[in-house]
Write a protein that holds these residues in place. Structure first.
Motif, PDB file in Angstrom:
ATOM      1  N   ASP A   1      -2.377 -16.665   4.532  1.00 39.67           N
ATOM      2  CA  ASP A   1      -1.285 -15.955   5.209  1.00 39.67           C
ATOM      3  C   ASP A   1      -1.743 -15.436   6.568  1.00 39.67           C
ATOM      4  OD1 ASP A   1       0.627 -13.780   5.955  1.00 39.67           O
ATOM      5  OD2 ASP A   1       1.467 -14.219   3.981  1.00 39.67           O
ATOM      6  N   PRO A   2      -0.988 -15.669   7.636  1.00 42.04           N
ATOM      7  CA  PRO A   2      -1.393 -15.175   8.954  1.00 42.04           C
ATOM      8  C   PRO A   2      -1.472 -13.653   9.023  1.00 42.04           C
ATOM      9  CG  PRO A   2       0.845 -16.095   9.008  1.00 42.04           C
ATOM     10  CD  PRO A   2       0.249 -16.470   7.701  1.00 42.04           C
ATOM     11  N   HIS A   3      -0.837 -12.952   8.074  1.00 42.04           N
ATOM     12  CA  HIS A   3      -0.912 -11.491   8.027  1.00 42.04           C
ATOM     13  C   HIS A   3      -2.020 -10.991   7.101  1.00 42.04           C
ATOM     14  CE1 HIS A   3       3.322 -10.303   9.689  1.00 42.04           C
ATOM     15  NE2 HIS A   3       2.653 -11.109  10.488  1.00 42.04           N
ATOM     16  N   CYS A   4      -2.790 -11.919   6.509  1.00 38.33           N
ATOM     17  CA  CYS A   4      -3.882 -11.513   5.623  1.00 38.33           C
ATOM     18  C   CYS A   4      -5.029 -10.953   6.467  1.00 38.33           C
ATOM     19  CB  CYS A   4      -4.371 -12.689   4.792  1.00 38.33           C
ATOM     20  SG  CYS A   4      -5.705 -12.256   3.651  1.00 38.33           S
ATOM     21  N   LYS A   5      -5.346  -9.696   6.250  1.00 39.41           N
ATOM     22  CA  LYS A   5      -6.352  -9.025   7.078  1.00 39.41           C
ATOM     23  C   LYS A   5      -7.606  -8.615   6.322  1.00 39.41           C
ATOM     24  CE  LYS A   5      -3.603  -9.274  10.598  1.00 39.41           C
ATOM     25  NZ  LYS A   5      -3.865 -10.321  11.616  1.00 39.41           N
ATOM     26  N   VAL A   6      -7.548  -8.584   4.986  1.00 40.10           N
ATOM     27  CA  VAL A   6      -8.714  -8.133   4.218  1.00 40.10           C
ATOM     28  C   VAL A   6      -8.764  -8.866   2.882  1.00 40.10           C
ATOM     29  CG1 VAL A   6      -7.472  -6.228   3.088  1.00 40.10           C
ATOM     30  CG2 VAL A   6      -9.964  -6.059   3.453  1.00 40.10           C
ATOM     31  N   ALA A   7      -9.985  -9.077   2.402  1.00 45.28           N
ATOM     32  CA  ALA A   7     -10.197  -9.709   1.099  1.00 45.28           C
ATOM     33  C   ALA A   7     -11.063  -8.796   0.237  1.00 45.28           C
ATOM     34  CB  ALA A   7     -10.873 -11.067   1.255  1.00 45.28           C
ATOM     35  N   ILE A   8     -10.764  -8.771  -1.049  1.00 44.92           N
ATOM     36  CA  ILE A   8     -11.666  -8.150  -2.019  1.00 44.92           C
ATOM     37  C   ILE A   8     -12.504  -9.267  -2.607  1.00 44.92           C
ATOM     38  CG2 ILE A   8     -11.830  -6.927  -4.209  1.00 44.92           C
ATOM     39  CD1 ILE A   8      -9.305  -5.435  -3.529  1.00 44.92           C
TER      40      ILE A   8
END
Length: 406
Positions: free
Chosen positions: A176-183
């Motif tokens: 997603d282009p709005h994905c800013k962080v991953a766990i």
């Protein structure tokens, strides 16, 4: 055991259904056309933010977070939320409009339950506001990730930073282009007890060394724009403050995250199956063969009747699991969560398959959600633990209960 919906839940069901009819159905074909255009594969539907704002204004926002999360939550119990998730599940792409879509819901629950105040301020607040999206990186291609203790990604403390190395796949939400962080789940101590080797850490998606290798499709569906990604973590460095809860707590966090996540999937699966039931029932009134309407054939009536039975059984088991979670907590409800996690995807797959058969050519094409729902149901027999793992643990628990020396 009373599954009568509270007045609060009934009011929200009516409000949610009305919102969908008034604001979403009129632009549904526009959304489908946008998603069907290959040029828009990893782009967001232009009207998504407008719809989200309308949902916020209507008070239909963050419905998923149970009431024991204090002022962060909507104040709903799991039992009250279940029919709302089912309604959203009938047209699964709309969950995001109400900020109730995976993997964000699970990630928000992790941060709300286990995150530090700084982590909540930096990541939970914008997630709760729907300003960003997130990803969850657990599964790996090199190992059988159905046993989470197999995970090999390393998380090593060097000074004031953790250095992360590994390869992940089926990283939901990462495209997603709005994905800013991953766990990210990995191992901080390979010599510790097998359930205390793992930790979870927050990794901003723009961190050097994090590379998306490719999007992955589920039976041909890329689930854009959020998608599922294969990702390389090559000497990714993040501040030590990004570790969630503490070293060796990753398995504990995973169990806390996956319980609610599993039942949310099941709630939506009941909605998908209900969509299929309604569609095939309507179709029997529209088509005829050999001089008879479809609904006149006993075989078709049997398939529809059987489907209705199976949906209601799964719905009641979902509500029972939700009720147990509300009254006894997620840990005490683990067996019944496992039961519904086995039952719901298999049920939905069978019901959707029957609907596809009754609809014929229309059932396998792009004019309905049926093929996509079939793919989702099949995938959810693997996601959040495959059927076999849940049956193995459930069987062990049952045997232990009735006199085994386990």
């Amino acid at each position: 055991m009373n599954f009568e919906y509270s007045q609060k839940s009934k009011n929200l069901q009516h409000k949610l259904s009305t919102f969908i009819e008034e604001h979403i159905i009129p632009i549904e074909e526009e959304f489908i056309a946008f998603q069907s255009d290959a040029n828009n594969m990893w782009k967001r539907f232009p009207k998504m933010e407008m719809l989200k704002q309308k949902a916020k204004d209507a008070g239909l926002w963050n419905l998923f977070l149970p009431k024991d999360y204090g002022n962060l939550s909507s104040g709903l119990t799991n039992l009250e939320y279940a029919p709302l998730a089912e309604i959203m599940g009938k047209k699964i792409w709309i969950s995001e409009i109400f900020n109730c879509s995976a993997p964000d819901t699970g990630n928000m629950e992790v941060l709300a339950k286990y995150g530090s105040e700084a982590q909540k301020n930096q990541w939970l607040t914008p997630l709760m506001n729907g300003e960003i999206r997130s990803a969850f990186l657990m599964t790996e291609p090199q190992v059988a990730s159905s046993d989470a203790t197999n995970i090999e990604t390393s998380i090593v403390l060097e000074g004031d930073e953790y250095v992360i190395n590994g390869r992940k796949w089926w990283s939901s939400g990462a495209m997603d282009p709005h994905c800013k962080v991953a766990i990210v789940m990995g191992k901080t101590d390979v010599n510790a007890h097998r359930h205390q080797q793992q930790s979870m850490v927050l990794v901003p998606m723009n961190t050097p060394g994090l590379k998306i290798v490719r999007p992955l499709s589920v039976l041909g569906y890329f689930d854009s724009p959020e998608g599922h990604a294969e990702i390389i973590l090559d000497n990714v460095r993040v501040p030590k403050e990004n570790l969630i809860l503490g070293e060796g707590r990753g398995f504990e966090i995973a169990q806390g995250r996956l319980g609610p996540g599993r039942i949310h999937h099941c709630m939506r699966l009941v909605g998908m199956a209900q969509y299929a039931l309604e569609l095939m029932s309507q179709r029997t009134l529209e088509r005829e063969t050999f001089g008879k309407k479809f609904y006149e054939y006993s075989s078709i009536r049997h398939e529809i009747g059987k489907s209705q039975c199976e949906i209601e059984q799964a719905r009641l088991l979902t509500l029972s699991a939700a009720d147990k979670m509300d009254k006894a907590g997620n840990k005490e409800a683990k067996d019944i969560i496992a039961m519904i996690k086995i039952v719901a995807p298999n049920m939905a797959q069978k019901v959707v398959d029957r609907a596809m058969q009754i609809l014929g050519g229309k059932g396998v094409g792009q004019d309905t959600y049926l093929p996509h729902y079939f793919a989702i149901a099949r995938m959810l027999r693997l996601a959040d633990g495959p059927d076999e793992v849940h049956m193995y643990q459930l069987g062990k628990s049952c045997i232990k209960k009735y006199g085994s020396n386990l």
